[in-house]
Design an enzyme around this catalytic site. Structure first.
Site, PDB file in Angstrom:
ATOM      1  N   CYS A 180       0.877  -1.013  -0.052  1.00  0.00           N
ATOM      2  CA  CYS A 180      -0.255   0.084   0.281  1.00  0.00           C
ATOM      3  C   CYS A 180       1.260   1.070   0.320  1.00  0.00           C
ATOM      4  CB  CYS A 180      -1.317   0.048   1.540  1.00  0.00           C
ATOM      5  SG  CYS A 180      -1.551  -1.575   1.377  1.00  0.00           S
ATOM      6  N   HIS A 184       1.164   5.153  -1.119  1.00  0.00           N
ATOM      7  CA  HIS A 184       0.414   6.167  -0.203  1.00  0.00           C
ATOM      8  C   HIS A 184       1.112   7.071   0.550  1.00  0.00           C
ATOM      9  CE1 HIS A 184      -3.670   5.938  -2.269  1.00  0.00           C
ATOM     10  NE2 HIS A 184      -3.369   4.394  -2.443  1.00  0.00           N
ATOM     11  N   ARG A 229     -12.963  -0.395  -2.003  1.00  0.00           N
ATOM     12  CA  ARG A 229     -11.359  -0.206  -2.710  1.00  0.00           C
ATOM     13  C   ARG A 229     -10.764  -0.524  -2.270  1.00  0.00           C
ATOM     14  NH1 ARG A 229      -9.774   3.260  -6.185  1.00  0.00           N
ATOM     15  NH2 ARG A 229      -7.884   1.861  -5.725  1.00  0.00           N
ATOM     16  N   CYS A 233      -7.567  -1.561  -5.046  1.00  0.00           N
ATOM     17  CA  CYS A 233      -5.876  -1.718  -4.122  1.00  0.00           C
ATOM     18  C   CYS A 233      -5.534  -3.022  -4.805  1.00  0.00           C
ATOM     19  CB  CYS A 233      -5.814  -0.850  -3.260  1.00  0.00           C
ATOM     20  SG  CYS A 233      -6.358   0.910  -2.884  1.00  0.00           S
TER      21      CYS A 233
END
Lengths: 272, 208
Positions: A180, A184, A229, A233
């Site tokens: 992730c 991010h 979501r 991802c």
């Protein structure tokens, strides 16, 4: 003469750089204007999901022919106001930390005696396939509007979830080595032209993102929750399909809620 | 006297130290077995082939637990191991077709669980890098590669190093966030050669 050419070249390079940057700022402004334009509760189809969720909440079904109205989402049986702002959290009756989806499935099983197989099969809505879960989550989350994320971290199992969520956030795997945090954890970065919210620490990005999910996705014509979501991802990260309502997703949600602590909830929002 | 740049760099590294792990600063670290339990819950029902593909190798493990900040010794071990695993083309030619390389750079399809196994796999370079002046839709996670070959004087040894970089970014920088495209088999040798040509050909939009 040489100096003049060099100076001219520099000015030109600068001008090209500046105009690309201006184009970038203009397109971001345009996207912002579009967002403001579509973010109108009276015109947001996400509110149809809220209405559907309200009906499902009071609909008697399952072997016990019961509604969900006695389901305890953490604030007491049937109490919806502010429940979403404090989820995920620890529940003594199941001795587990649960997010809203896990808790709803638990209540369907225990309170209604409902076989949740069909509900889980329809977890993500599509044309001709309405999702009970997306409706219920939109309805319940909407009851926390105007409130702020208050992550619950007193119980040891909640603390474990937070630590595991952070570990999952930075965990690299798969054919592209992505985690992730690949996308991010860099403030102000983009993938193509899409801005990437920074979730590596408590940020305005995190507060605004978490404060605007669930959301109505115009491009998908569906109201989506964070479960979807994160599923998306993982798809883009080239990881396998993440298990719906699993402890792994809940751990990530605890971590994200912590990074969004204090963020004001206003949902369902509407996004591209 | 310290230059402004030195001071800024110093401040930046201080900031990194202070904010590297906002949560872990207050929380005890979680043990590997516990993380594995959560990982297992995520992939509970996936086919074995997918689970194997997603099992971490040693490099991924170290980069994960250190949040991409390996110790010097770990970094050395990683670059040595990854460099040893780079397979250069048998004939030594690292430059392919820049036009096909443009496709590799532009396309981001393939390898997703929603894709067919035979879906074209792109390198999606533009997702993270600026490469040409014509393409304005580029990401900023990686550095700009505008005029990449030109800035390297189109030197053959630079092209070879670039092949290694795309094949396995961690052969040059431990815990680089860039994928190891050749190492994991995501891109073919031919695609990597085409991408190198896109960066190094004088006629490529990258250098024009």
């Amino acid at each position: 003469m040489k100096g003049l050419i060099a100076a001219t070249a520099m000015v030109l390079t600068f001008a090209v750089g500046a105009s690309a940057q201006n184009a970038q700022i203009d397109s971001e402004k345009e996207i912002e204007r579009y967002r403001a334009m579509i973010n109108d509760p009276m015109a947001n189809p996400g509110y149809l999901a809220v209405d559907r969720g309200e009906q499902l909440w009071s609909l008697a079904r399952g072997t016990k022919n019961a509604s969900l109205e006695t389901c305890d989402l953490g604030e007491g049986p049937g109490k919806l106001e502010g429940a979403y702002a404090k989820l995920p959290r620890y529940f003594a009756d199941s001795d587990r930390v649960m997010d809203l989806e896990q808790r709803l499935l638990w209540c369907m099983d225990k309170v209604q005696g409902l076989d949740t197989k069909d509900v889980v099969a329809r977890r993500f809505g599509a044309p001709g396939r309405e999702s009970d879960m997306e409706g219920l989550v939109a309805f319940i989350a909407n009851k926390s509007n105007g409130m702020k994320y208050e992550p619950q971290l007193n119980h040891p199992k909640e603390k474990e979830m937070l630590a595991a969520g952070e570990a999952l956030f930075v965990r690299r795997a798969g054919q592209l080595d992505f985690s992730c945090s690949t996308c991010h954890a860099v403030p102000g970065s983009r993938i193509r032209l899409q801005g990437l919210p920074d979730f590596s620490k408590p940020t305005k990005d995190a507060r605004e993102t978490m404060g605007s999910w669930p959301t109505y996705r115009v491009s998908q014509s569906q109201t989506r929750t964070m479960q979807h979501r994160l599923w998306d991802c993982y798809r883009q990260m080239r990881h396998p399909v993440p298990e719906y309502a699993s402890d792994g997703i809940t751990a990530l949600s605890v971590y994200m809620a912590k990074m969004a602590e204090g963020g004001e909830i206003n949902v369902p929002s509407i996004k591209r | 006297m310290k230059t402004v740049r030195e001071t800024l760099t110093g401040l930046a590294s201080l900031a990194i130290l202070a904010f590297a792990s906002p949560v872990q600063a207050q929380q005890p670290q979680v043990d590997a077995a516990t993380v594995d339990r959560y990982v297992a819950s995520l992939w509970a029902k996936v086919p074995d082939a997918w689970r194997q593909r997603n099992t971490q190798d040693e490099t991924q493990k170290i980069c994960s637990v250190t949040n991409n900040q390996p110790t010097d010794a770990q970094a050395k071990a990683i670059t040595a191991r990854e460099l040893a695993a780079v397979k250069f083309p048998a004939d030594g030619k690292v430059l392919g077709d820049w036009k096909k390389g443009q496709q590799v750079a532009q396309r981001g399809s393939g390898g997703q669980f929603s894709d067919q196994p035979d879906t074209y796999r792109g390198g999606n370079c533009y997702a993270c890098h600026q490469l040409s002046r014509q393409e304005l839709s580029y990401g900023t996670l990686g550095p700009s590669l505008l005029e990449y070959g030109k800035l390297k004087d189109f030197k053959p040894e630079e092209a070879k190093a670039t092949f290694a970089k795309i094949y396995n970014a961690q052969s040059q920088l431990a815990c680089s966030t860039m994928p190891r495209f050749g190492h994991t088999g995501f891109l073919t040798e031919e695609q990597i050669k085409d991408a190198v040509a896109y960066l190094f050909d004088k006629d490529s939009p990258v250098n024009r």
